[in-house]
Design an enzyme around this catalytic site. Structure first.
Site, PDB file in Angstrom:
ATOM      1  N   GLN A 150     -10.289  -2.564   2.237  1.00  0.00           N
ATOM      2  CA  GLN A 150      -9.736  -3.298   3.382  1.00  0.00           C
ATOM      3  C   GLN A 150      -9.655  -2.445   4.633  1.00  0.00           C
ATOM      4  O   GLN A 150      -9.161  -2.892   5.665  1.00  0.00           O
ATOM      5  CB  GLN A 150      -8.394  -3.929   3.040  1.00  0.00           C
ATOM      6  N   HIS A 155       9.256  -3.420   3.159  1.00  0.00           N
ATOM      7  CA  HIS A 155       8.788  -3.652   1.783  1.00  0.00           C
ATOM      8  C   HIS A 155       9.965  -3.971   0.865  1.00  0.00           C
ATOM      9  O   HIS A 155       9.892  -4.858   0.007  1.00  0.00           O
ATOM     10  CB  HIS A 155       8.093  -2.400   1.238  1.00  0.00           C
ATOM     11  N   SER A 198       4.333   1.276   7.870  1.00  0.00           N
ATOM     12  CA  SER A 198       4.016   2.617   7.368  1.00  0.00           C
ATOM     13  C   SER A 198       3.285   3.403   8.452  1.00  0.00           C
ATOM     14  O   SER A 198       3.395   4.623   8.532  1.00  0.00           O
ATOM     15  CB  SER A 198       3.135   2.518   6.123  1.00  0.00           C
ATOM     16  N   ARG A 199       2.547   2.708   9.315  1.00  0.00           N
ATOM     17  CA  ARG A 199       1.768   3.388  10.354  1.00  0.00           C
ATOM     18  C   ARG A 199       2.647   3.879  11.511  1.00  0.00           C
ATOM     19  O   ARG A 199       2.161   4.647  12.346  1.00  0.00           O
ATOM     20  CB  ARG A 199       0.657   2.477  10.887  1.00  0.00           C
ATOM     21  N   MET A 236       0.844  -1.204   0.000  1.00  0.00           N
ATOM     22  CA  MET A 236       0.000   0.000   0.000  1.00  0.00           C
ATOM     23  C   MET A 236       0.881   1.257   0.000  1.00  0.00           C
ATOM     24  O   MET A 236       0.430   2.348   0.338  1.00  0.00           O
ATOM     25  CB  MET A 236      -0.935   0.004   1.212  1.00  0.00           C
ATOM     26  N   ALA A 273       4.053   4.023   0.868  1.00  0.00           N
ATOM     27  CA  ALA A 273       4.795   4.557   2.015  1.00  0.00           C
ATOM     28  C   ALA A 273       5.887   3.540   2.365  1.00  0.00           C
ATOM     29  O   ALA A 273       5.993   3.058   3.488  1.00  0.00           O
ATOM     30  CB  ALA A 273       3.875   4.840   3.206  1.00  0.00           C
ATOM     31  N   LEU A 274       6.667   3.223   1.356  1.00  0.00           N
ATOM     32  CA  LEU A 274       7.584   2.075   1.432  1.00  0.00           C
ATOM     33  C   LEU A 274       8.706   2.297   2.440  1.00  0.00           C
ATOM     34  O   LEU A 274       9.174   3.404   2.636  1.00  0.00           O
ATOM     35  CB  LEU A 274       8.174   1.794   0.042  1.00  0.00           C
ATOM     36  N   HIS A 275       9.108   1.206   3.078  1.00  0.00           N
ATOM     37  CA  HIS A 275      10.220   1.217   4.027  1.00  0.00           C
ATOM     38  C   HIS A 275      11.050  -0.043   3.798  1.00  0.00           C
ATOM     39  O   HIS A 275      10.750  -0.845   2.895  1.00  0.00           O
ATOM     40  CB  HIS A 275       9.687   1.322   5.468  1.00  0.00           C
TER      41      HIS A 275
HETATM   42  P1  AMP Z   1       1.505  -2.828   3.477  1.00  0.00           P
HETATM   43  O1  AMP Z   1       2.036  -1.801   2.543  1.00  0.00           O
HETATM   44  O2  AMP Z   1       1.598  -2.460   4.923  1.00  0.00           O
HETATM   45  O3  AMP Z   1       0.167  -3.363   3.057  1.00  0.00           O
HETATM   46  O4  AMP Z   1       2.491  -4.071   3.358  1.00  0.00           O
HETATM   47  C1  AMP Z   1       2.791  -4.635   2.113  1.00  0.00           C
HETATM   48  C2  AMP Z   1       3.559  -5.898   2.324  1.00  0.00           C
HETATM   49  O5  AMP Z   1       4.768  -5.615   3.032  1.00  0.00           O
HETATM   50  C3  AMP Z   1       2.793  -6.915   3.179  1.00  0.00           C
HETATM   51  O6  AMP Z   1       3.003  -8.207   2.645  1.00  0.00           O
HETATM   52  C4  AMP Z   1       3.416  -6.752   4.539  1.00  0.00           C
HETATM   53  O7  AMP Z   1       3.334  -7.904   5.335  1.00  0.00           O
HETATM   54  C5  AMP Z   1       4.857  -6.436   4.164  1.00  0.00           C
HETATM   55  N1  AMP Z   1       5.524  -5.743   5.269  1.00  0.00           N
HETATM   56  C6  AMP Z   1       5.099  -4.625   5.908  1.00  0.00           C
HETATM   57  N2  AMP Z   1       5.951  -4.307   6.906  1.00  0.00           N
HETATM   58  C7  AMP Z   1       6.928  -5.253   6.897  1.00  0.00           C
HETATM   59  C8  AMP Z   1       8.090  -5.496   7.698  1.00  0.00           C
HETATM   60  N3  AMP Z   1       8.422  -4.703   8.713  1.00  0.00           N
HETATM   61  N4  AMP Z   1       8.862  -6.565   7.404  1.00  0.00           N
HETATM   62  C9  AMP Z   1       8.526  -7.400   6.368  1.00  0.00           C
HETATM   63  N5  AMP Z   1       7.452  -7.220   5.578  1.00  0.00           N
HETATM   64  C10 AMP Z   1       6.661  -6.166   5.834  1.00  0.00           C
END
Ligand code: AMP
Length: 299
Positions: free
Chosen positions: A76, A52, A201-202, A45, A47-49
Site C-alpha cells: 500500500q 488506534h 503515526s506519521r 500498521m 506505532a500505536l497511539h
Molecule cells: P494506520 O495504522 O495508520 O494504518 O491506522 C490503522 C487504523 O487506525 C485505521 O483504520 C485508521 O483510520 C485508524 N486511525 C489512525 N489514526 C486515527 C485517529 N487519529 N483517530 C481514529 N482512528 C485513527
C-alpha cells in the site's frame, strides 16, 4: 483488582498472545467462537497511539474478544513513499494493547501475508478514482487486498477502522459488501490532540514548527464547514478559499481539498445531503490527511 505496578514476570500480569501465522489466528478465533464469544478485528500498521486505542475500545464495546493486527503492508506504499522509514515498535505496541484491554496481537511476517507467487489483487473501482487514489498509485489496491486477506484469515464478527482514513473506510465498506464478506464494518471518530491535530503515526516526522503549522488543517476545515452552512450554494468557492489558506500557512503542496458526498465520495456543488470535507497536504517530508463531517442544516 488490577495491579498498577505489574510487570511481565508478575503472575498477575495479563497475558496478551502475539500471533504470527494464519493457522494460529484461525485456531484462536475458532476457539473463541466455540465458547460463543464475539470477535472484533482492528487492523493497523502499528506505532500505536490513542487513535488506534480508541478503535480497540470500540471493539471491546462491540465484541467479547479484540484482536489488533499490526502489519506494515508493503503493497500500500506507492513507489518513493516512506515504507522503510515507517515507525515500528512492536514492544511498545504490545504494552499499549495490553493496557487497552485487547486480547491478542496479530503481527504476521511479510512472507506469511504474501507467500512467494502471490498474484491476486483486490481492486475497488470508482471510490478509488478521486482524493488519495490518483496521488498514491496502487495504494488502495494494496489496502483492499490486505484488508480482504485479514478479514478472510480471521473471519471476525466485526472489523473496526478509523474515520481518519475516510476514503479507506468507504472503500472497505464497499469491498465487504461486493465480496459478501460476513463482517460488520464499524467506523470510529477521529481522535485529535488537545490542539485539534488528528493523531497519526506519521506525526512523529513533524518538527515542532511543522506541528504548529499543521494545526491550520483542522482550523481551515472547520472554517470551510461554517461557510458552507451559511452559504450552501457556493461550495467550490469555500473550498478554494480553504486551499489558499493552507498554502499560505506554509504547506508545500495541497494534494487535494475537496467537499464530497459522505458515502459515495461523489463531487458536490450544493450542500443538499451529508458531506465530508477532506484534505491531504504535504509539510516538509510529511503527508498529512484530515477530514470532518459537513451536514446540511435542518430546515
Ligand atoms: P494506520 O495504522 O495508520 O494504518 O491506522 C490503522 C487504523 O487506525 C485505521 O483504520 C485508521 O483510520 C485508524 N486511525 C489512525 N489514526 C486515527 C485517529 N487519529 N483517530 C481514529 N482512528 C485513527
Amino acid at each position: 483488582m488490577t495491579n498498577p505496578t505489574a510487570n511481565e514476570d508478575d503472575p498477575l500480569f495479563r497475558h496478551l498472545p502475539t500471533i504470527r501465522s494464519v493457522a494460529e489466528l484461525r485456531a484462536q478465533v475458532k476457539d473463541w467462537r466455540a465458547q460463543g464469544l464475539r470477535v472484533a478485528l482492528v487492523p493497523t500498521m502499528g506505532a500505536l497511539h490513542e487513535g488506534h486505542l480508541s478503535l480497540v475500545q470500540l471493539g471491546l464495546e462491540n465484541a467479547d474478544r479484540v484482536v489488533t493486527s499490526v502489519f506494515v503492508n508493503p503493497t500500500q506504499f506507492a513507489p518513493g513513499e516512506d515504507f522503510e522509514q515507517y515507525p515500528r515498535n512492536e514492544k511498545k505496541d504490545l504494552a499499549l494493547l495490553r493496557e487497552a484491554g485487547a486480547h491478542a496481537l496479530y503481527a504476521p511476517p511479510v512472507a506469511e501475508m504474501y507467500p512467494d507467487g502471490a498474484s491476486t489483487t483486490v481492486h475497488v473501482d470508482g471510490l478509488t478514482d478521486c482524493l488519495c487514489g490518483p496521488v498514491r498509485p496502487g495504494h488502495f489496491d494494496g489496502v483492499a487486498t490486505i484488508v480482504t486477506k485479514l478479514l478472510l484469515q480471521g473471519l471476525p464478527d466485526v472489523a473496526i477502522f478509523g474515520e481518519k482514513d475516510y476514503q479507506q473506510l468507504q472503500v472497505i465498506r464497499r469491498l465487504v459488501r461486493d465480496l459478501d464478506i460476513p463482517v460488520d464494518v464499524l467506523g470510529g471518530p477521529i481522535v485529535r490532540d488537545r490542539h485539534g491535530l488528528a493523531l497519526s503515526s506519521r506525526n512523529a516526522y513533524l518538527s515542532a514548527e511543522e506541528r504548529e503549522t499543521a494545526l491550520v488543517l483542522i482550523s481551515t476545515l472547520r472554517a470551510i464547514a461554517d461557510k458552507c452552512i451559511r452559504d450552501r450554494n457556493h461550495l467550490d468557492e469555500h473550498r478554494a478559499w480553504g486551499e489558499a489558506e493552507i498554502r499560505m500557512a506554509g504547506f508545500d503542496r495541497v494534494d487535494y481539498l475537496d467537499i464530497r458526498d459522505a458515502e459515495t465520495l461523489a463531487a458536490m456543488d450544493y450542500l443538499d445531503r451529508p458531506a465530508r470535507i477532506l484534505v491531504a497536504a504535504r509539510l516538509g517530508k510529511t503527508r498529512l490527511i484530515d477530514n470532518i463531517p459537513l451536514d446540511p442544516p435542518a430546515r
